[in-house]
Design an enzyme around this catalytic site. Structure first.
Site, PDB file in Angstrom:
ATOM      1  N   CYS A  66     -20.475  24.186 -13.669  1.00 33.01           N
ATOM      2  CA  CYS A  66     -19.176  24.365 -13.023  1.00 33.01           C
ATOM      3  C   CYS A  66     -18.244  23.192 -13.330  1.00 33.01           C
ATOM      4  O   CYS A  66     -17.625  23.164 -14.378  1.00 33.01           O
ATOM      5  CB  CYS A  66     -19.352  24.611 -11.532  1.00 33.01           C
ATOM      6  SG  CYS A  66     -17.939  25.480 -10.834  1.00 33.01           S
ATOM      7  N   HIS A 119     -22.767  28.791 -11.492  1.00 34.83           N
ATOM      8  CA  HIS A 119     -23.815  27.963 -10.884  1.00 34.83           C
ATOM      9  C   HIS A 119     -25.162  28.634 -11.146  1.00 34.83           C
ATOM     10  O   HIS A 119     -25.710  29.291 -10.245  1.00 34.83           O
ATOM     11  CB  HIS A 119     -23.572  27.824  -9.376  1.00 34.83           C
ATOM     12  CG  HIS A 119     -22.439  26.918  -9.041  1.00 34.83           C
ATOM     13  ND1 HIS A 119     -22.566  25.549  -9.053  1.00 34.83           N
ATOM     14  CD2 HIS A 119     -21.154  27.179  -8.716  1.00 34.83           C
ATOM     15  CE1 HIS A 119     -21.403  25.004  -8.727  1.00 34.83           C
ATOM     16  NE2 HIS A 119     -20.532  25.972  -8.532  1.00 34.83           N
ATOM     17  N   GLU A 166     -27.995  27.497 -11.219  1.00 31.75           N
ATOM     18  CA  GLU A 166     -29.075  26.986 -10.359  1.00 31.75           C
ATOM     19  C   GLU A 166     -29.334  27.904  -9.168  1.00 31.75           C
ATOM     20  O   GLU A 166     -30.424  27.915  -8.600  1.00 31.75           O
ATOM     21  CB  GLU A 166     -28.764  25.554  -9.891  1.00 31.75           C
ATOM     22  CG  GLU A 166     -27.605  25.392  -8.912  1.00 31.75           C
ATOM     23  CD  GLU A 166     -26.231  25.273  -9.577  1.00 31.75           C
ATOM     24  OE1 GLU A 166     -26.101  25.671 -10.757  1.00 31.75           O
ATOM     25  OE2 GLU A 166     -25.278  24.797  -8.912  1.00 31.75           O
TER      26      GLU A 166
HETATM   27  N1  GLN Z   1     -13.610  21.633  -8.584  1.00 31.45           N
HETATM   28  C1  GLN Z   1     -13.815  22.619  -9.577  1.00 31.45           C
HETATM   29  C2  GLN Z   1     -13.092  23.929  -9.271  1.00 31.45           C
HETATM   30  O1  GLN Z   1     -12.683  24.140  -8.160  1.00 31.45           O
HETATM   31  C3  GLN Z   1     -15.287  22.870  -9.804  1.00 31.45           C
HETATM   32  C4  GLN Z   1     -15.920  23.567  -8.652  1.00 31.45           C
HETATM   33  C5  GLN Z   1     -17.410  23.449  -8.651  1.00 31.45           C
HETATM   34  O2  GLN Z   1     -17.994  22.644  -9.356  1.00 31.45           O
HETATM   35  N2  GLN Z   1     -18.066  24.244  -7.854  1.00 31.45           N
HETATM   36  O3  GLN Z   1     -12.926  24.750 -10.139  1.00 31.45           O
END
Ligand code: GLN
Length: 581
Positions: free
Chosen positions: A416, A545, A547
Site C-alpha cells: 500500500c 494489503h 497480508e
Molecule cells: N496513506 C496512503 C493512502 O491513503 C496509504 C494507505 C495505506 O497504506 N493503507 O493511500
C-alpha cells in the site's frame, strides 16, 4: 421491519415486555451459540481461544461463524489508532474491523463480512433509526428490551446468513465493563429464549502467579466468575489462562466456586505458537464437552475431521523446525507496538513454515534514516518490507530504504504505502522527476505521481472516504505477478487507501522500466508494480494489503515469492553481517 416483528410476536408491542425480533427462517434449536467472555483482565486471547474452538467444530464438519462484539461507539474500526487498538483489519466487503477478525479468518480459513462484527455504535444507530421510523411505536425505548433485542437480532441474523450450526460470540473487554454489559445481558436473554442445550458460556479467566509468592493464586479468577454469575450467567466451561500449567488445587478451587465440574475447568497456559491452541483444547477435551453441552454429537463427520486434522498437523509439525534463517527489515511507524502489524507478522510466519525458514523481523524506524546511513542500517536485512501507513513522518527514510533495496538488489515488498513510495522513488531516482511525491505528504509538490483518487475527492469527512475491501485485479501475463498467481488473469486483493498513482505519469514510468503488472480491470488504477527479474530478483509493490488474505494452509503468493527471494538472497550473501543499529 416493525410489522414483521410484531407479527412474529403475534401481539402488539404494548401488550408485552418482550422485544424479540426473529428473522424470517430462523430455526430455534438448530443454531447453537458458544459465548466467550473474559474475566480478570483483557488481552487474554479470547479471539484465539474462540477461533481455535470454532476450528475444532469446523473440522468436525459443522458450519461455524464467529462474531466479535465491541463495546465502543464507533460504527467500525476505521478511525481507530492502530497504536492503541492494533491494526485495522479490512474484510472483503470493505468493513473495517478489529484485528481479531483476522485471527478468525486465518484460523477458520473463511471470508467474513460486516455481519461478523458488531459495535455499540452499530447497535445504537439501528435503535435510533428504528425509533424515528416508528418501529417501537407506543413504547419508551429502553436498554431492555429494545437495545438487547437488537443485539439478539444481530446474532440470529448472522446465524441465518451463515447457515451456521454454531455461532461463536466473542464479547469484547472484561466482565464488569459498563460498555459490554448490554451484550452480556442480551446473551443471557438469548440463553433463556433459545432453551436447553442451545447456548453455552465459556469464561476465560486468568490465574495469577506473583513472582514474590512463587505459586498460583485463584482469587482474582474466582471474583471475576462471581461477577459473571451476579449477572445471571453461569459459565459451563472455564478456561484458565496462565503462564504455566494451572495446577490441580487451583482448578479445584475454581471448579467449586463456579459450580463447574473439573473436566470443564481447563488450563490454557502459554504455548509456543497460537496454532498449537486448537490441539491443546482438543487434548483437554473441550470440543467434546461442547458437543455434549449443545447436543451436537450427531452432527460430527468423522472422516472430515480426520482429513482436516491431517492437513493441520502437517502445518503445526513444521513450526519451529526451520533449517534456514533470514532477517527481514520492516519499516514501521508504530515500531513500538507489534499489534499494528499483526497480519504482516502472520503472513511472513505462514511463508516461513511452508518454506522451512525461520524469519526474523527487524523493525526499522525510518525517521533517522538518510542516504548516509541506509546501507549500514539495512546491512543485515535479506529482504525489506515497507508496510502501509498514513502521514508524512518517516517517508523520506522509507524512500532511502527502497532505493537501497532497488540498487543493491535486496528483495523488496511494498504494501500500500510501500507501493506508493516505490513509485515515488523510481520517479525521482530513475525517471529524473526530482520533485516527485504524494500529495498526501506535500500537496504543492512539483510532480504529484501519487494523488488522491478522483472518486474520493468528492467524499467529505474522515470516516468512510477510503477505497475499501476486496477488488479484482487484472494480472499482466508474463510478469512475476502472473507467475506467483499461477498465471491467473484475474485475482482478488483487499484495499484500504485514499491515494493512487496518477494515470498521467504511467506512460513515462513504464518507459523507464517500471512494470505495472496488476491493474483494475476497467479503470486506470494501478494495483501491482514490479521490476523485471533480469533487473532485480524481487522488487514488487502492491496498492493492496495482501497480508490480510494470507492463511496458514494457503500462504499469500506475493509474500511467498518475497520470502523465497529473501532466502535466496541470504544464501548468496552467506551469513548476515553483524547488526549495526
Ligand atoms: N496513506 C496512503 C493512502 O491513503 C496509504 C494507505 C495505506 O497504506 N493503507 O493511500
Amino acid at each position: 421491519m416493525s410489522s414483521e416483528i410484531l407479527s412474529t410476536l403475534g401481539q402488539s408491542q404494548e401488550e408485552t415486555e418482550f422485544y424479540t425480533p426473529m428473522p424470517a427462517g430462523y430455526r430455534k434449536g438448530h443454531h447453537k451459540y458458544v459465548i466467550v467472555v473474559g474475566t480478570v483482565m483483557s488481552g487474554l486471547g479470547k479471539g484465539i481461544f474462540s477461533s481455535s474452538l470454532a476450528k475444532l467444530l469446523q473440522d468436525k464438519g459443522m458450519r461455524v461463524t464467529p462474531i466479535k462484539m465491541e463495546g465502543y461507539y464507533n460504527i467500525d474500526s476505521g478511525t481507530l489508532n492502530p497504536y492503541r487498538h492494533g491494526e485495522v483489519f479490512v474484510l472483503d466487503d470493505g468493513m473495517e474491523t478489529d484485528m481479531d477478525l483476522g485471527t478468525y479468518e486465518r484460523l477458520l480459513d473463511q471470508e467474513l463480512s460486516a455481519s461478523n462484527f458488531c459495535t455499540n455504535g452499530q447497535i445504537f444507530s439501528i435503535v435510533l433509526k428504528k425509533e424515528r421510523e416508528g418501529s417501537y411505536l407506543g413504547r419508551d425505548v429502553q436498554t431492555i428490551p429494545h437495545v438487547t433485542g437488537e443485539v439478539k437480532l444481530k446474532l440470529r441474523e448472522l446465524a441465518i446468513k451463515a447457515d451456521a450450526d454454531v455461532i461463536f460470540v466473542e464479547v469484547g473487554g472484561t466482565v464488569g465493563d459498563y460498555e459490554n454489559a448490554v451484550y452480556l445481558e442480551a446473551c443471557r436473554q438469548l440463553a433463556y429464549e433459545e432453551g436447553e442445550a442451545s447456548v453455552v458460556f465459556v469464561a476465560l479467566t486468568y490465574v495469577l502467579e506473583p513472582g514474590t509468592l512463587g505459586e498460583q493464586k485463584s482469587k482474582a479468577a474466582q471474583l471475576g466468575i462471581k461477577r459473571l454469575m451476579e449477572m445471571g450467567i453461569m459459565p459451563s466451561i472455564i478456561a484458565c489462562r496462565a503462564t504455566n500449567p494451572v495446577n490441580e488445587k487451583v482448578r479445584q478451587k475454581i471448579s467449586m466456586y463456579a459450580n463447574v465440574p473439573m473436566r470443564r475447568v481447563v488450563s490454557m497456559h502459554d504455548v509456543e505458537s497460537i496454532y498449537l491452541v486448537p490441539e491443546a483444547l482438543r487434548e483437554a477435551g473441550i470440543d467434546r464437552e461442547v458437543l455434549t453441552l449443545l447436543d451436537l454429537h450427531d452432527r460430527v463427520d468423522q472422516r472430515q475431521e480426520d482429513q482436516a486434522r491431517t492437513k493441520w498437523r502437517w502445518f503445526v509439525d513444521r513450526i519451529g523446525r526451520a533449517q534456514k534463517h533470514v532477517t527481514i527489515g520492516v519499516t514501521g511507524k508504530y515500531t513500538a507496538l507489534r499489534d499494528a502489524y499483526a497480519s504482516i507478522i502472520k503472513a511472513v510466519e505462514h511463508c516461513g513454515v511452508h518454506l522451512g525458514c525461520d524469519v526474523q523481523l527487524k523493525w526499522i524506524d525510518t525517521t533517522t534514516i538518510d542516504e548516509s546511513n541506509v546501507a549500514r542500517r539495512l546491512a543485515d536485512c535479506h529482504g525489506i518490507i515497507v508496510p502501509g501507513g498514513f502521514g508524512v513522518r518517516g517517508t523520506e527514510g522509507k524512500i532511502e530504504c527502497i532505493r537501497h533495496a532497488r540498487e543493491s538488489r535486496v528483495p523488496y515488498l511494498g504494501l500500500c504505502l510501500g507501493f506508493q513510495m516505490a513509485v515515488i522513488e523510481y520517479a525521482r531516482n530513475v525517471c529524473g522527476m526530482t520533485g516527485a511525491n504524494s500529495t498526501e505528504f506535500d500537496p504543492q509538490c512539483a510532480t504529484p505521481v501519487i494523488d488522491i483518487l478522483p472518486e474520493q475527492k468528492k467524499i467529505e469527512g474522515l470516516g468512510g472516504n477510503m477505497r475499501l475491501g476486496g477488488k479484482d485485479v487484472e494480472v499482466k501475463p508474463g510478469t512475476m505477478a502472473a507467475r506467483l498467481f499461477s498465471n491467473a488473469s484475474r485475482i482478488r486483493l483487499r484495499f484500504r487507501h485514499r491515494y493512487e498513482v496518477d494515470p498521467q505519469f504511467i506512460e513515462s514510468l513504464e518507459r523507464h522500466g517500471l512494470v505495472f503488472s496488476g491493474k483494475h480491470p476497467t479503470q486506470p488504477i494501478m494495483q501491482i508494480v514490479e521490476l523485471p527479474q533480469d533487473v532485480h530478483p524481487f522488487f514488487m509493490g502492491t496498492q493492496a494489503h495482501p497480508e490480510l488474505t494470507s492463511r496458514p494452509l494457503r500462504p499469500q503468493p506475493m509474500f511467498m515469492g518475497f520470502v523465497q527471494a529473501s532466502i535466496d538472497f541470504a544464501h548468496q550473501h552467506h551469513q548476515p553481517q553483524t547488526q549495526v543499529v
